[in-house]
Design an enzyme around this catalytic site. Structure first.
Site, PDB file in Angstrom:
ATOM      1  N   GLU A  65      29.702  86.287 106.394  1.00 32.28           N
ATOM      2  CA  GLU A  65      30.911  86.786 105.741  1.00 32.28           C
ATOM      3  C   GLU A  65      31.326  88.016 106.516  1.00 32.28           C
ATOM      4  O   GLU A  65      30.642  89.032 106.450  1.00 32.28           O
ATOM      5  CB  GLU A  65      30.604  87.203 104.312  1.00 32.28           C
ATOM      6  CG  GLU A  65      30.105  86.090 103.462  1.00 32.28           C
ATOM      7  CD  GLU A  65      31.163  85.627 102.501  1.00 32.28           C
ATOM      8  OE1 GLU A  65      30.938  84.637 101.831  1.00 32.28           O
ATOM      9  OE2 GLU A  65      32.220  86.280 102.456  1.00 32.28           O
TER      10      GLU A  65
ATOM     11  N   CYS B 242      36.211  94.026 101.796  1.00 29.59           N
ATOM     12  CA  CYS B 242      36.536  92.959 102.745  1.00 29.59           C
ATOM     13  C   CYS B 242      37.793  92.225 102.310  1.00 29.59           C
ATOM     14  O   CYS B 242      38.649  91.918 103.128  1.00 29.59           O
ATOM     15  CB  CYS B 242      35.365  91.994 102.862  1.00 29.59           C
ATOM     16  SG  CYS B 242      34.807  91.328 101.296  1.00 29.59           S
TER      17      CYS B 242
HETATM   18  P1  NAP Z   1      27.815  96.116 110.012  1.00 32.39           P
HETATM   19  O1  NAP Z   1      27.732  97.287 110.878  1.00 32.39           O
HETATM   20  O2  NAP Z   1      28.083  94.786 110.606  1.00 32.39           O
HETATM   21  O3  NAP Z   1      26.443  96.084 109.177  1.00 32.39           O
HETATM   22  C1  NAP Z   1      26.215  95.153 108.152  1.00 32.39           C
HETATM   23  C2  NAP Z   1      24.725  95.062 107.854  1.00 32.39           C
HETATM   24  O4  NAP Z   1      24.069  94.477 108.969  1.00 32.39           O
HETATM   25  C3  NAP Z   1      24.033  96.395 107.604  1.00 32.39           C
HETATM   26  O5  NAP Z   1      23.033  96.221 106.628  1.00 32.39           O
HETATM   27  C4  NAP Z   1      23.386  96.673 108.953  1.00 32.39           C
HETATM   28  O6  NAP Z   1      22.270  97.518 108.850  1.00 32.39           O
HETATM   29  C5  NAP Z   1      22.981  95.282 109.342  1.00 32.39           C
HETATM   30  N1  NAP Z   1      22.724  95.084 110.765  1.00 32.39           N
HETATM   31  C6  NAP Z   1      23.367  95.644 111.821  1.00 32.39           C
HETATM   32  N2  NAP Z   1      22.816  95.214 112.983  1.00 32.39           N
HETATM   33  C7  NAP Z   1      21.806  94.368 112.653  1.00 32.39           C
HETATM   34  C8  NAP Z   1      20.860  93.618 113.391  1.00 32.39           C
HETATM   35  N3  NAP Z   1      20.807  93.631 114.727  1.00 32.39           N
HETATM   36  N4  NAP Z   1      19.964  92.884 112.703  1.00 32.39           N
HETATM   37  C9  NAP Z   1      19.961  92.850 111.364  1.00 32.39           C
HETATM   38  N5  NAP Z   1      20.840  93.548 110.606  1.00 32.39           N
HETATM   39  C10 NAP Z   1      21.753  94.284 111.235  1.00 32.39           C
HETATM   40  O7  NAP Z   1      28.951  96.275 108.909  1.00 32.39           O
HETATM   41  P2  NAP Z   1      29.242  97.540 107.982  1.00 32.39           P
HETATM   42  O8  NAP Z   1      29.891  98.588 108.802  1.00 32.39           O
HETATM   43  O9  NAP Z   1      28.044  97.854 107.175  1.00 32.39           O
HETATM   44  O10 NAP Z   1      30.322  96.912 106.961  1.00 32.39           O
HETATM   45  C11 NAP Z   1      31.695  96.906 107.204  1.00 32.39           C
HETATM   46  C12 NAP Z   1      32.168  95.537 107.646  1.00 32.39           C
HETATM   47  O11 NAP Z   1      31.691  94.531 106.757  1.00 32.39           O
HETATM   48  C13 NAP Z   1      33.692  95.383 107.616  1.00 32.39           C
HETATM   49  O12 NAP Z   1      34.137  94.737 108.790  1.00 32.39           O
HETATM   50  C14 NAP Z   1      33.943  94.475 106.429  1.00 32.39           C
HETATM   51  O13 NAP Z   1      35.099  93.693 106.492  1.00 32.39           O
HETATM   52  C15 NAP Z   1      32.745  93.634 106.433  1.00 32.39           C
HETATM   53  N6  NAP Z   1      32.540  93.087 105.095  1.00 32.39           N
HETATM   54  C16 NAP Z   1      32.742  91.759 104.907  1.00 32.39           C
HETATM   55  C17 NAP Z   1      32.608  91.221 103.644  1.00 32.39           C
HETATM   56  C18 NAP Z   1      32.837  89.755 103.396  1.00 32.39           C
HETATM   57  O14 NAP Z   1      32.389  89.256 102.379  1.00 32.39           O
HETATM   58  N7  NAP Z   1      33.514  89.048 104.257  1.00 32.39           N
HETATM   59  C19 NAP Z   1      32.235  92.025 102.589  1.00 32.39           C
HETATM   60  C20 NAP Z   1      32.055  93.387 102.809  1.00 32.39           C
HETATM   61  C21 NAP Z   1      32.201  93.903 104.077  1.00 32.39           C
HETATM   62  P3  NAP Z   1      22.337  99.085 109.272  1.00 32.39           P
HETATM   63  O15 NAP Z   1      23.137  99.759 108.231  1.00 32.39           O
HETATM   64  O16 NAP Z   1      20.919  99.507 109.294  1.00 32.39           O
HETATM   65  O17 NAP Z   1      22.990  99.133 110.621  1.00 32.39           O
END
Ligand code: NAP
Ligand code: MG
Length: 494
Positions: free
Chosen positions: A256, A291
Site C-alpha cells: 500500500e 494516504c
Molecule cells: P516509508 O519511509 O516508506 O516507511 C514505511 C515503513 O517501512 C516504516 O516502518 C519504515 O521503518 C519501514 N522501512 C523502511 N525501509 C525498510 C526496509 N528496508 N525494510 C523494512 N522496513 C523498512 O514511509 P513513511 O515515510 O513512514 O510513510 C509515508 C508514506 O506512506 C507516504 O508516501 C504515504 O502515502 C504512504 N502511506 C500509504 C498508505 C496506504 O495505505 N497506501 C497509508 C499510509 C501511508 P523506519 O521508520 O524504521 O524507517
C-alpha cells in the site's frame, strides 16, 4: 501544562513477553510540536531480536494454524475489549501518541478506537473464511480450499500506524498466520504499548513486535527465511525496495503505497457547510498526512470561487498548535523532512506565480516557529507541472484547479502515476456512479473523501504505483491465505 507522563519507555514484545532489545539499546523520541522536548525512549532492536521474533513466530505457527476460524475470531473479539479495558492506560496511550506524533488528541482517540473496531469487523468473516469449494466428478472429486501462509511480516508507516495495522493484523491472525510487526521509527511508543496489549492476549509467539531503525534491521527482516508473506504500507521508493527484497525468497507482497488523490467537483455539486466540512477534512485531517487524503481538487469553473471561499473559511477557523491543548484543531507535521517536502512545494508554487493562501490562527507564535508547523494552505490555480499537483504532498496543502467539464476533469484526474483513491461531487447520483467507475483508482468516494467516508467492508489499495494487492474487506483476509486444491478419484469424497 503538566507534561509528566506515566509512560516513558516502550519495549519489544517477543515470544509472549515484553522485553528490551537484547543489547539494551534504545532511541529517543521528541515532540514534533516542541522539538526540544524528549517524550521518551523506544527499544532499538538488533539482529538478535529479529532472529528471536521470527523464531517465536515460526514455533507458534502450527498450533495457531490448527485452531478453527471461529476460535481465532474469539481471540479477535477479546482483543478488541482488552485494548480499551484499562481506561487509565488507554487515556495515557492516547496522550502519549499525540505527544510523539503531533496529531490532535481527537485524532489519536479515533485511531486507537478504529484499531479495536477493525478487530471486531474482521472477526465477522470467520464463517465465510471456513468455506471451501466442492466439485464432484466427473472426472474427479475436487476440493478447493485455502490455508494460512505461515509467518507474515507486517510493516506500517508513521502517519496512522495503528489504524493501518488494523487493516492487516486482524486479517493475518484470522487467516491463521503468526506475525512479526515492524513499527516505524517515528512515533513508535504508544503504538508499541498498544501492540503489546494485543500480543499479551494471544498465545506466545503469535504476535511479535520489533521497533528500531529499518536502515539497521529492515533488510534482515525482509529477507528472513521464515517469512512467507510481506504486507507493507509506506512510500513508493521503499515499496519498490521491499518488492525487490521479497524476490530473494519469492515471497508474495501486498504493498500500500502513496497517493495523489483527485476530487472532481462538478457544476451541479451540493456545496453547503457540511459538504465543505467533508471536503476540508478529506484534505487536511492529520495535517494532510493521510494516504487517502484529497490531494488535488478539480473544480468546475462556474463553482471555483465558491469552493475557494468555502474552504478558505474552513481553513481560517483552524487553530494550529500543540495537539494536547483542547483548543487546537490542527497539530504539526510529524517530522522535519516531511515539513520540508510541503514547504518546498509551496515555495515552488509561489515562485511560479500561483497564489498560496495560508489560513488559520496561531495562538503561540514562538511555538509555531520552533515546531514542525505549517498552517493549512490553499494553492490557487497552480500550473499542472508543479510538484504540488504532480507529486504527493502528504501535508497541509491543497491545490485547487479549475476545469471546464467532466471529461476534461476526468482526464486530468487520471493523468498521474498514482491510483489510490478519488472522489466525485455532484447532486446527480446516476452521474456520480457513472463517473466513479471511470477513475483509475482503487477506491472512489461520492460526495466525500478520506477515512471518515470509508467502508471497511470494501478492499482498499491502489492501481499503478499506489500499490499491489488489497487490504481490508474479505479480500484482505484472503490475501493471507494460499489456495490448496485436493483431487481424488470420482466418488471418493464422502
Ligand atoms: P516509508 O519511509 O516508506 O516507511 C514505511 C515503513 O517501512 C516504516 O516502518 C519504515 O521503518 C519501514 N522501512 C523502511 N525501509 C525498510 C526496509 N528496508 N525494510 C523494512 N522496513 C523498512 O514511509 P513513511 O515515510 O513512514 O510513510 C509515508 C508514506 O506512506 C507516504 O508516501 C504515504 O502515502 C504512504 N502511506 C500509504 C498508505 C496506504 O495505505 N497506501 C497509508 C499510509 C501511508 P523506519 O521508520 O524504521 O524507517
Ligand atoms: Mg499533490
Amino acid at each position: 501544562m503538566d507534561h509528566a507522563h506515566p509512560l516513558g519507555a516502550s519495549q519489544l514484545f517477543i515470544d509472549g513477553q515484553r522485553r528490551p532489545a537484547a543489547d539494551g539499546r534504545t532511541y529517543p523520541l521528541y515532540n514534533p510540536a516542541r522539538p526540544g522536548e524528549l517524550v521518551g525512549h523506544a527499544a532499538r532492536a538488533g539482529a538478535a531480536d529479529v532472529e528471536a521474533a521470527f523464531d517465536a513466530a515460526q514455533r507458534a505457527f502450527p498450533a495457531w494454524r490448527d485452531l478453527s476460524c471461529a476460535e481465532r475470531a474469539e481471540y479477535l473479539q477479546r482483543i478488541a475489549v482488552h485494548l480499551t479495558s484499562d481506561e487509565a492506560d488507554f487515556e495515557a496511550r492516547i496522550r502519549l501518541f499525540t505527544r510523539e506524533h503531533g496529531k490532535v488528541l481527537k485524532e489519536s482517540r479515533i485511531e486507537m478506537g478504529r484499531l479495536g473496531g477493525r478487530f471486531v469487523q474482521v472477526a465477522s468473516y470467520a464463517q465465510r473464511l471456513d468455506t471451501q469449494d466442492v466439485m464432484k466428478g466427473p472426472p474427479f472429486d475436487t476440493v478447493v480450499g485455502h490455508q494460512p501462509r505461515g509467518v507474515a511480516l507486517l510493516v506500517v508507516p508513521w502517519n496512522w500506524p495503528l489504524s493501518i495495522l488494523g487493516a492487516k493484523l486482524p486479517q493475518a491472525l484470522l487467516a491463521g498466520n503468526t506475525v512479526v510487526i515492524k513499527l516505524p521509527e517515528n512515533s513508535s511508543m504508544a503504538p508499541a504499548m498498544t501492540v503489546a496489549r494485543i500480543a499479551e492476549a494471544l498465545p506466545p509467539g503469535v504476535v511479535n513486535l520489533i521497533t528500531g531503525s529499518s536502515s539497521e534491521i529492515g533488510d534482515a527482516m525482509l529477507t528472513h527465511p521464515a517469512v512467507r508473506m510481506i504486507n507493507f504500507t509506506g512510500s513508493i521508493p521503499v515499496g519498490r525496495h521491499v518488492m525487490k527484497m521479497a524476490a530473494e525468497q519469492l515471497v508474495p507482497v501486498t504493498l500500500e503505497l502513496g497517493g495523489n488523490d483527485a476530487a472532481l467537483v462538478l457544476e451541479d455539486a451540493v456545496l453547503d457547510q457540511a459538504a465543505f466540512q467533508r471536503m476540508y477534512l478529506g484534505a487536511f485531517m492529520t495535517s494532510g498526512q493521510i494516504c487517502m487524503a484529497l490531494k488535488r481538487l478539480y473544480v468546475h469553473r462556474s463553482r471555483y470561487d465558491e469552493v475557494v471561499d468555502g474552504l478558505s473559511a474552513m481553513a481560517a477557523a483552524q487553530v494550529v498548535g500543540d495537539g494536547l491543548l483542547p483548543e487546537t484543531t490542527m497539530g504539526p507535521v510529524n517530522n522535519r523532512r516531511q515539513l520540508k517536502v510541503v514547504t518546498d512545494m509551496l515555495a515552488q508554487a509561489r515562485a511560479a506565480g500561483a497564489e498560496v493562501r495560508e489560513c488559520g490562527t496561531v495562538p503561540d507564535e514562538a511555538l509555531y516557529r520552533a515546531g514542525f508547523f505549517q498552517k493549512p494552505a490553499l494553492v490557487l490555480d497552480p500550473a499542472p507541472h508543479l510538484d504540488i499537483v504532480r507529486e504527493e504532498q502528504f501535508g497541509p496543502a491543497l491545490p485547487i484547479i479549475p476545469i471546464d467539464g467532466e471529461a476534461q476533469g476526468m482526464a486530468m484526474a487520471n493523468d498521474t502515476r498514482f491510483g489510490l483513491c478519488s472522489s466525485v461531487w455532484t447532486r446527480d447520483m446516476a452521474r456520480a456512479w457513472r463517473l466513479a467507475r471511470q477513475f483509475d483508482a482503487g477506491y472512489t468516494y461520492i460526495n466525500t473523501h478520506g477515512p471518515l467516508g470509508q467502508d471497511d467492508r470494501g478492499p482498499f489499495g491502489g492501481f499503478k504505483q499506489s500499490g499491489v494487492g488489497r487490504n481490508l474487506g474479505f479480500e484482505g483476509v484472503l490475501s493471507f491465505r494460499g489456495y490448496h486444491t485436493i483431487t481424488g478419484p470420482q466418488g471418493s469424497l464422502a
